[in-house]
Design an enzyme around this catalytic site. Structure first.
Site, PDB file in Angstrom:
ATOM      1  N   ASP A  32       0.868  -1.176   0.000  1.00 52.34           N
ATOM      2  CA  ASP A  32       0.000   0.000   0.000  1.00 52.34           C
ATOM      3  C   ASP A  32       0.908   1.230   0.000  1.00 52.34           C
ATOM      4  O   ASP A  32       2.041   1.154   0.506  1.00 52.34           O
ATOM      5  CB  ASP A  32      -0.902   0.007   1.260  1.00 52.34           C
ATOM      6  CG  ASP A  32      -2.169   0.828   1.089  1.00 52.34           C
ATOM      7  OD1 ASP A  32      -2.060   2.041   0.840  1.00 52.34           O
ATOM      8  OD2 ASP A  32      -3.265   0.255   1.201  1.00 52.34           O
ATOM      9  N   ASN A  33       0.408   2.337  -0.556  1.00 48.87           N
ATOM     10  CA  ASN A  33       1.193   3.585  -0.459  1.00 48.87           C
ATOM     11  C   ASN A  33       0.553   4.563   0.524  1.00 48.87           C
ATOM     12  O   ASN A  33       0.967   5.711   0.615  1.00 48.87           O
ATOM     13  CB  ASN A  33       1.360   4.243  -1.831  1.00 48.87           C
ATOM     14  CG  ASN A  33       0.040   4.709  -2.421  1.00 48.87           C
ATOM     15  OD1 ASN A  33      -1.020   4.424  -1.870  1.00 48.87           O
ATOM     16  ND2 ASN A  33       0.089   5.421  -3.528  1.00 48.87           N
ATOM     17  N   SER A 125     -17.237  -3.180  -8.996  1.00 50.39           N
ATOM     18  CA  SER A 125     -18.264  -2.493  -8.216  1.00 50.39           C
ATOM     19  C   SER A 125     -19.607  -2.573  -8.914  1.00 50.39           C
ATOM     20  O   SER A 125     -19.676  -2.619 -10.151  1.00 50.39           O
ATOM     21  CB  SER A 125     -17.846  -1.031  -8.069  1.00 50.39           C
ATOM     22  OG  SER A 125     -18.927  -0.259  -7.621  1.00 50.39           O
ATOM     23  N   TYR A 149     -14.878   7.329 -12.037  1.00 51.43           N
ATOM     24  CA  TYR A 149     -14.594   6.176 -11.168  1.00 51.43           C
ATOM     25  C   TYR A 149     -15.220   4.910 -11.747  1.00 51.43           C
ATOM     26  O   TYR A 149     -14.555   3.877 -11.892  1.00 51.43           O
ATOM     27  CB  TYR A 149     -15.129   6.435  -9.750  1.00 51.43           C
ATOM     28  CG  TYR A 149     -15.132   5.189  -8.889  1.00 51.43           C
ATOM     29  CD1 TYR A 149     -13.933   4.646  -8.419  1.00 51.43           C
ATOM     30  CD2 TYR A 149     -16.319   4.523  -8.576  1.00 51.43           C
ATOM     31  CE1 TYR A 149     -13.931   3.481  -7.663  1.00 51.43           C
ATOM     32  CE2 TYR A 149     -16.316   3.364  -7.819  1.00 51.43           C
ATOM     33  CZ  TYR A 149     -15.125   2.852  -7.365  1.00 51.43           C
ATOM     34  OH  TYR A 149     -15.127   1.694  -6.619  1.00 51.43           O
ATOM     35  N   LYS A 153     -13.645   1.146 -13.409  1.00 51.97           N
ATOM     36  CA  LYS A 153     -13.999  -0.241 -13.064  1.00 51.97           C
ATOM     37  C   LYS A 153     -14.418  -1.006 -14.318  1.00 51.97           C
ATOM     38  O   LYS A 153     -14.030  -2.160 -14.506  1.00 51.97           O
ATOM     39  CB  LYS A 153     -15.119  -0.257 -12.013  1.00 51.97           C
ATOM     40  CG  LYS A 153     -14.691   0.304 -10.662  1.00 51.97           C
ATOM     41  CD  LYS A 153     -13.525  -0.477 -10.057  1.00 51.97           C
ATOM     42  CE  LYS A 153     -13.026   0.104  -8.763  1.00 51.97           C
ATOM     43  NZ  LYS A 153     -11.787  -0.522  -8.271  1.00 51.97           N
ATOM     44  N   ARG A 292     -29.682  13.759  -5.004  1.00 51.05           N
ATOM     45  CA  ARG A 292     -28.307  14.016  -5.447  1.00 51.05           C
ATOM     46  C   ARG A 292     -28.211  13.552  -6.904  1.00 51.05           C
ATOM     47  O   ARG A 292     -28.642  12.435  -7.199  1.00 51.05           O
ATOM     48  CB  ARG A 292     -27.364  13.203  -4.566  1.00 51.05           C
ATOM     49  CG  ARG A 292     -25.992  13.742  -4.404  1.00 51.05           C
ATOM     50  CD  ARG A 292     -25.261  13.058  -3.284  1.00 51.05           C
ATOM     51  NE  ARG A 292     -25.436  11.593  -3.223  1.00 51.05           N
ATOM     52  CZ  ARG A 292     -24.733  10.782  -2.450  1.00 51.05           C
ATOM     53  NH1 ARG A 292     -23.805  11.302  -1.667  1.00 51.05           N
ATOM     54  NH2 ARG A 292     -24.946   9.493  -2.436  1.00 51.05           N
ATOM     55  N   GLY A 294     -27.335  11.817 -10.172  1.00 48.63           N
ATOM     56  CA  GLY A 294     -26.619  10.561 -10.426  1.00 48.63           C
ATOM     57  C   GLY A 294     -27.068   9.405  -9.549  1.00 48.63           C
ATOM     58  O   GLY A 294     -26.754   8.254  -9.838  1.00 48.63           O
TER      59      GLY A 294
HETATM   60  N1  LIG Z   1     -15.937   0.652  -0.281  1.00 45.88           N
HETATM   61  C1  LIG Z   1     -16.816   0.595  -1.290  1.00 45.88           C
HETATM   62  O1  LIG Z   1     -17.925   1.088  -1.185  1.00 45.88           O
HETATM   63  C2  LIG Z   1     -16.439  -0.099  -2.575  1.00 45.88           C
HETATM   64  C3  LIG Z   1     -17.460  -0.542  -3.441  1.00 45.88           C
HETATM   65  C4  LIG Z   1     -17.109  -1.156  -4.637  1.00 45.88           C
HETATM   66  C5  LIG Z   1     -15.774  -1.319  -4.979  1.00 45.88           C
HETATM   67  N2  LIG Z   1     -14.794  -0.875  -4.143  1.00 45.88           N
HETATM   68  C6  LIG Z   1     -13.401  -1.048  -4.538  1.00 45.88           C
HETATM   69  O2  LIG Z   1     -12.768  -1.888  -3.590  1.00 45.88           O
HETATM   70  C7  LIG Z   1     -11.385  -1.526  -3.457  1.00 45.88           C
HETATM   71  C8  LIG Z   1     -11.062  -1.283  -2.000  1.00 45.88           C
HETATM   72  O3  LIG Z   1     -11.952  -0.290  -1.513  1.00 45.88           O
HETATM   73  P1  LIG Z   1     -11.907   0.236  -0.015  1.00 45.88           P
HETATM   74  O4  LIG Z   1     -13.279   0.685   0.328  1.00 45.88           O
HETATM   75  O5  LIG Z   1     -11.221  -0.735   0.854  1.00 45.88           O
HETATM   76  O6  LIG Z   1     -11.026   1.533  -0.228  1.00 45.88           O
HETATM   77  P2  LIG Z   1      -9.768   2.096   0.603  1.00 45.88           P
HETATM   78  O7  LIG Z   1      -9.501   3.455   0.076  1.00 45.88           O
HETATM   79  O8  LIG Z   1     -10.018   1.931   2.065  1.00 45.88           O
HETATM   80  O9  LIG Z   1      -8.622   1.079   0.180  1.00 45.88           O
HETATM   81  C9  LIG Z   1      -7.850   1.253  -0.993  1.00 45.88           C
HETATM   82  C10 LIG Z   1      -6.403   1.195  -0.580  1.00 45.88           C
HETATM   83  O10 LIG Z   1      -5.583   1.301  -1.762  1.00 45.88           O
HETATM   84  C11 LIG Z   1      -4.492   2.152  -1.461  1.00 45.88           C
HETATM   85  N3  LIG Z   1      -4.011   2.685  -2.733  1.00 45.88           N
HETATM   86  C12 LIG Z   1      -4.651   3.525  -3.594  1.00 45.88           C
HETATM   87  N4  LIG Z   1      -3.864   3.761  -4.664  1.00 45.88           N
HETATM   88  C13 LIG Z   1      -2.709   3.052  -4.485  1.00 45.88           C
HETATM   89  C14 LIG Z   1      -1.519   2.891  -5.237  1.00 45.88           C
HETATM   90  N5  LIG Z   1      -1.338   3.527  -6.404  1.00 45.88           N
HETATM   91  N6  LIG Z   1      -0.537   2.082  -4.757  1.00 45.88           N
HETATM   92  C15 LIG Z   1      -0.707   1.430  -3.568  1.00 45.88           C
HETATM   93  N7  LIG Z   1      -1.815   1.558  -2.806  1.00 45.88           N
HETATM   94  C16 LIG Z   1      -2.805   2.354  -3.262  1.00 45.88           C
HETATM   95  C17 LIG Z   1      -5.042   3.192  -0.513  1.00 45.88           C
HETATM   96  O11 LIG Z   1      -4.028   3.808   0.267  1.00 45.88           O
HETATM   97  C18 LIG Z   1      -5.997   2.343   0.344  1.00 45.88           C
HETATM   98  O12 LIG Z   1      -5.318   1.811   1.473  1.00 45.88           O
HETATM   99  C19 LIG Z   1     -11.183  -0.323  -4.367  1.00 45.88           C
HETATM  100  O13 LIG Z   1     -10.695  -0.772  -5.608  1.00 45.88           O
HETATM  101  C20 LIG Z   1     -12.589   0.221  -4.528  1.00 45.88           C
HETATM  102  O14 LIG Z   1     -12.744   0.932  -5.741  1.00 45.88           O
HETATM  103  C21 LIG Z   1     -15.099  -0.284  -2.948  1.00 45.88           C
END
Ligand SMILES: NC(=O)c1ccc[n+]([C@@H]2O[C@H](COP(=O)([O-])OP(=O)(O)OC[C@H]3O[C@@H](n4cnc5c(N)ncnc54)[C@H](O)[C@@H]3O)[C@@H](O)[C@H]2O)c1
Length: 338
Positions: A32-33, A125, A149, A153, A292, A294
């Site tokens: 993670d970054n 998603s 976004y 996906k 809202r 969308g």
């Molecule tokens: N939470 C939701 O509602 C939801 C719904 C559908 C899909 N998703 C997808 O699920 C995944 C995880 O979602 P989440 O809710 O845990 O989000 P989150 O933001 O908590 O987790 C994503 C993680 O990825 C890390 N990250 C982002 N860009 C990076 C990079 N270039 N290099 C390394 N690390 C990076 C972030 O620091 C974060 O820790 C995402 O792809 C999101 O699009 C989430």
């Protein structure tokens, strides 16, 4: 023991998946970054796992760094969570979203190919269904994107399909999450949004704990039983188990798949507010404001494909989602901040 790389490993869904994977006997390596998470997640994971998490801080867009890591520490499969996820922000910063989400996926696949790993689970998603025409939503429902976004996906799924077409050795799983909520039952990890929460339950949680005055409910004139929007909320621990099931399938059999991960049951905003008030014992003041742009009236999954293919189904109900969210919120009113 099969070895799994989690990208975006310190994030909300990945941190819960990390625990589910270790409980299921997988070895886990995380990267993670911290673009949208806190390094403190790793301390909490260490506490819950009873071992130091194996972790490298890196940006997945840096293919060379990821490649070097996978050469040193080979894995059997990757779960690619790393991405930016705020719909509204994506409309203001489209380039940042396309860069991070698409370049991140491409770079991850390139590093995997260089290391001889060809199994990937992709965080997709329900947003890929745009404004659904029929409910519940099946995987073969029409897809479309209404914001950058969502486009990342849809294109991400397409990239993986093309990769599978070009080389049958690739095995890809696209998991279309509905609305992940809740937290680990320990109350030690959970969702910690930066700034104003974009999603309903974290907002309600912050109202309940006193961080925000009242909830704004966007519209009560939708064609739904109480007029407010209906969504398919899924406990994050169930979602984590869905990843374990998807990985088991990828590791056991050839082939690729795309499945919904939802409960199949929709709840309205007001139903969720009532359930949260009950779980927390707190009043949740709210006001009705304009719709809202969308937002769709209702969105819930047909989860039968995941049940048939993976033997997976969600187990936790809304009361449990609210109770676990509240435990996390109450014990960590400021999230992972010290
Ligand atoms: N939470 C939701 O509602 C939801 C719904 C559908 C899909 N998703 C997808 O699920 C995944 C995880 O979602 P989440 O809710 O845990 O989000 P989150 O933001 O908590 O987790 C994503 C993680 O990825 C890390 N990250 C982002 N860009 C990076 C990079 N270039 N290099 C390394 N690390 C990076 C972030 O620091 C974060 O820790 C995402 O792809 C999101 O699009 C989430």
């Amino acid at each position: 023991m099969k070895r799994i790389l989690l990208t975006g490993a310190a994030g909300y869904i990945a941190s819960h998946t990390w625990i589910a994977l270790r409980e299921a006997g997988f070895a886990v390596l995380g990267v993670d970054n911290f673009a949208n998470s806190s390094p403190r997640v790793l301390d909490r994971l260490a506490e819950l796992l009873g071992e130091a998490p194996r972790f490298a801080q890196l940006d997945v867009c840096d293919s060379a760094a990821l490649s070097a890591l996978l050469q040193r520490e080979p894995v059997d499969a990757v779960v690619h969570f790393a991405a930016y996820k705020a719909v509204g922000e994506s409309t203001q910063q489209p380039l940042a979203y396309y860069r991070n989400n698409l370049l991140g996926l491409i770079s991850t696949c390139e590093a995997m190919r260089a290391a001889g790993c060809s199994r990937i689970v992709f965080s997709s998603s329900a947003t890929v269904y745009g404004a659904p025409e029929t409910l519940p939503i099946r995987e073969d429902s029409p897809t479309s994107s209404t914001n950058p976004y969502g486009a990342t996906k849809l294109i991400g799924e397409q990239i993986l399909r093309d990769l599978g077409q070009a080389d049958a050795g690739w095995q890809t799983a696209c998991l279309r999450y509905f609305n992940p909520v809740g937290a680990h039952a320990s109350g030690r990890i959970g969702e910690d949004p930066r700034g104003v929460p974009n999603n309903l339950m974290p907002y309600v949680a912050q109202v309940a704990v006193g961080r925000r005055e009242r909830l704004q409910v966007f519209g009560n004139d939708y064609d739904t039983p109480d007029g407010t929007g209906v969504r398919d909320y899924i406990h994050v621990v169930d979602l984590a188990e869905g990843h374990v099931a998807a990985l088991r399938r990828l590791l056991a059999e050839p082939g690729s798949f795309t499945v919904n991960l939802g409960t199949g049951r929709g709840y309205s905003v007001l139903e969720l507010v009532r359930a949260y008030a009950e779980a927390s014992g707190r009043e949740i003041p709210y006001e009705i404001v304009a719709r809202r742009p969308g937002d769709v009236a209702a969105c819930y999954a047909d989860p039968s494909a995941a049940a048939a293919l993976l033997g997976w189904r969600a187990r936790h109900d809304l009361a449990r989602m609210c109770a676990d969210s509240w435990r996390w919120q109450q014990q960590n009113p400021q999230g992972f901040a010290p």
